[in-house]
Design an enzyme around this catalytic site. Sequence first.
Site, PDB file in Angstrom:
ATOM      1  N   LYS A   1      -6.967   2.561  -2.657  1.00  0.00           N
ATOM      2  CA  LYS A   1      -7.611   3.504  -1.745  1.00  0.00           C
ATOM      3  C   LYS A   1      -8.258   4.595  -2.582  1.00  0.00           C
ATOM      4  CE  LYS A   1      -6.626   5.820   2.601  1.00  0.00           C
ATOM      5  NZ  LYS A   1      -5.673   5.973   3.699  1.00  0.00           N
TER       6      LYS A   1
ATOM      7  N   HIS B   1     -11.637   1.697   2.230  1.00  0.00           N
ATOM      8  CA  HIS B   1     -10.963   2.457   1.172  1.00  0.00           C
ATOM      9  C   HIS B   1     -11.811   2.780  -0.036  1.00  0.00           C
ATOM     10  CE1 HIS B   1      -6.541   1.618   2.460  1.00  0.00           C
ATOM     11  NE2 HIS B   1      -7.261   2.204   3.384  1.00  0.00           N
TER      12      HIS B   1
ATOM     13  N   ASP C   1      -7.280  -4.201   9.925  1.00  0.00           N
ATOM     14  CA  ASP C   1      -6.541  -2.951   9.761  1.00  0.00           C
ATOM     15  C   ASP C   1      -7.294  -1.807  10.418  1.00  0.00           C
ATOM     16  OD1 ASP C   1      -4.880  -0.940   9.044  1.00  0.00           O
ATOM     17  OD2 ASP C   1      -5.333  -0.981   6.902  1.00  0.00           O
TER      18      ASP C   1
ATOM     19  N   GLU D   1      -2.863  -2.858  -2.563  1.00  0.00           N
ATOM     20  CA  GLU D   1      -4.041  -2.351  -1.838  1.00  0.00           C
ATOM     21  C   GLU D   1      -4.428  -0.960  -2.327  1.00  0.00           C
ATOM     22  OE1 GLU D   1      -3.320  -1.966   2.360  1.00  0.00           O
ATOM     23  OE2 GLU D   1      -5.313  -1.179   2.785  1.00  0.00           O
TER      24      GLU D   1
ATOM     25  N   ASP E   1     -10.228   2.815   9.322  1.00  0.00           N
ATOM     26  CA  ASP E   1      -9.383   2.444  10.460  1.00  0.00           C
ATOM     27  C   ASP E   1     -10.038   2.482  11.829  1.00  0.00           C
ATOM     28  OD1 ASP E   1      -7.325   2.222   8.553  1.00  0.00           O
ATOM     29  OD2 ASP E   1      -6.868   4.337   8.745  1.00  0.00           O
TER      30      ASP E   1
ATOM     31  N   ASP F   1      -9.539  -3.226   0.999  1.00  0.00           N
ATOM     32  CA  ASP F   1      -9.626  -2.702   2.368  1.00  0.00           C
ATOM     33  C   ASP F   1     -11.032  -2.121   2.496  1.00  0.00           C
ATOM     34  OD1 ASP F   1      -9.653  -0.547   4.390  1.00  0.00           O
ATOM     35  OD2 ASP F   1      -7.540  -1.028   4.681  1.00  0.00           O
TER      36      ASP F   1
ATOM     37  N   TRP G   1       0.863  -1.188   0.000  1.00  0.00           N
ATOM     38  CA  TRP G   1       0.000   0.000   0.000  1.00  0.00           C
ATOM     39  C   TRP G   1       0.892   1.228   0.000  1.00  0.00           C
ATOM     40  CZ3 TRP G   1      -0.341   4.030   3.648  1.00  0.00           C
ATOM     41  CH2 TRP G   1      -1.248   5.034   3.269  1.00  0.00           C
TER      42      TRP G   1
ATOM     43  N   HIS H   1      -8.389  -6.383   3.975  1.00  0.00           N
ATOM     44  CA  HIS H   1      -8.123  -5.643   5.210  1.00  0.00           C
ATOM     45  C   HIS H   1      -9.484  -5.245   5.742  1.00  0.00           C
ATOM     46  CE1 HIS H   1      -3.756  -3.895   4.975  1.00  0.00           C
ATOM     47  NE2 HIS H   1      -3.797  -5.207   5.111  1.00  0.00           N
TER      48      HIS H   1
ATOM     49  N   ASP I   1     -13.044   8.776   7.206  1.00  0.00           N
ATOM     50  CA  ASP I   1     -11.868   8.091   7.724  1.00  0.00           C
ATOM     51  C   ASP I   1     -12.115   6.596   7.852  1.00  0.00           C
ATOM     52  OD1 ASP I   1      -9.294   7.926   8.598  1.00  0.00           O
ATOM     53  OD2 ASP I   1      -9.693   8.638  10.625  1.00  0.00           O
TER      54      ASP I   1
HETATM   55  C1  RNT Z   1      -3.828   2.788   4.788  1.00  0.00           C
HETATM   56  C2  RNT Z   1      -3.913   1.330   4.460  1.00  0.00           C
HETATM   57  C3  RNT Z   1      -2.809   0.509   4.996  1.00  0.00           C
HETATM   58  C4  RNT Z   1      -2.423   0.914   6.376  1.00  0.00           C
HETATM   59  C5  RNT Z   1      -1.503  -0.035   7.043  1.00  0.00           C
HETATM   60  C6  RNT Z   1      -0.853   0.582   8.234  1.00  0.00           C
HETATM   61  O1  RNT Z   1      -4.924   3.489   4.443  1.00  0.00           O
HETATM   62  O2  RNT Z   1      -5.130   0.803   4.878  1.00  0.00           O
HETATM   63  O3  RNT Z   1      -3.139  -0.838   4.899  1.00  0.00           O
HETATM   64  O4  RNT Z   1      -3.538   1.057   7.199  1.00  0.00           O
HETATM   65  O5  RNT Z   1      -0.636  -0.513   6.118  1.00  0.00           O
HETATM   66 ZN    ZN Z   2      -5.437  -1.344   4.811  1.00  0.00          ZN
END
Ligand code: RNT
Ligand code: ZN
Length: 418
Positions: free
Chosen positions: A224, A259, A323, A222, A293, A256, A183, A283, A291
């Site tokens: 985004k 994302h 993640d 990955e 995470d 993810d 990523w 992920h 946001d």
């Molecule tokens: C960031 C990605 C990535 C990170 C990690 C720390 O937006 O999701 O995967 O969160 O690699």
């Molecule tokens: Zn991620």
Amino acid sequence: MNEYYQAAGARYAALGVNTEAAMEALARVPVSIHCWQGDDVTGFENSGEALSGGIQATGNYPGKARTFAELTADFDKACSLIPGRKRINLHASYAVFPPGDKADRDALAPRHFAAWVEYAKSRNIGIDFNPTFFSHPMVKNGMTLASPNEAVRAFWIRHGQACRRIAAYFAKELNTYCLCNVWIPDGLKDVPADRLGPRLRLEDSLNQIFAEKLPGVIDSVESKVFGIGVEAYTVGSHEFYLGYAVAHPGIYALLDSGHFHPTEAIADKIPAMLCRFDRLALHLTRPVHWDSDHVLRFDDDLREITCELVRCDALQKALIGLDFFDASINRVAAWVIGTRNLQKALLYALLMPHAQLARMQDEARFTELMTAQEAYKTLPFGTVWDAYCQRQSVPADGEWYPHIEQYEQTVLKARNPA
Ligand code: RNT
Ligand code: ZN
């Protein structure tokens, strides 16, 4: 076997669902737990660089892990409260340098991760890996593998190549695959003047990184849609990586769940991807507005993802990683909450009579389908989850928090004397 579980099992059996088989299937699914929840994505480089790349960990809950010893102790504590099979997901910024042997990111070598291999062997878990393309002075103007500066781009290509060799070392030492996931944060805050150039440079960089065939390594890229400070343009978009992965068998486009556009859920992408790919890297995280995470909750989006994995019979194909990083609550508890929620969502999915529901869809019995889908939501799922926790020798929901409190009092508090 208590009477509640027996009654729950009978309710499910009446629908043609075997709770024993569901628990056995769940116990076989490995979850790759990310190390970076334990220290807000800080790592062990002690470079003084702040977290960058459009990702942020907010909050300052006391007791953050500062060293390999502290991080692994916290990870062990979390794992003692999480049932089932685990792996650990590492970032390159978590290298454990032997005294006098520090290396920059482009010179990382397997020996810098020997401590992790020893740890993983002693816990009997596999390792997954991520090159770290952020929080480093060689990220110039927000770019790494897509940089127009050839010295910058070459540095990060070397980093990617070094990381894949480390991933191969993990695979060999631990006798299990290692997912090595790329990523990058590359993007622009405002309207680009050139969208193609950075993508062509990224494609060339990836070709160089993936050139070496490495046994045991599963590669992923990955995507985004945007990050904080990178709102207008992300070089590694979903379309870019999906196309790249289709064109390069053996490289997978990792999804993810945080994302995509704020209302775009990933469950529907799973069967679409499975038409093309023999593996699916994930992920799992929880987006809130702009946001991602946030700690995973047992919510509709997560259940739809796990239902899709089960319906597609894809639990063997899925490489499930987590993640999230929350610094505002107890970090060990965050691991436990998020990981258990994923496992609950998997169990929930494994307890659905999917074939019956699919038949209703095919026979256009849509009223019955909706009625059944709603009825299944309130079946005695929690009782089966309790039974699973008991069999896995971990505390049930409502019983594990005191272990966290005690760990906070005895271990975490001592790290930050008031
Ligand atoms: C960031 C990605 C990535 C990170 C990690 C720390 O937006 O999701 O995967 O969160 O690699
Ligand atoms: Zn991620």
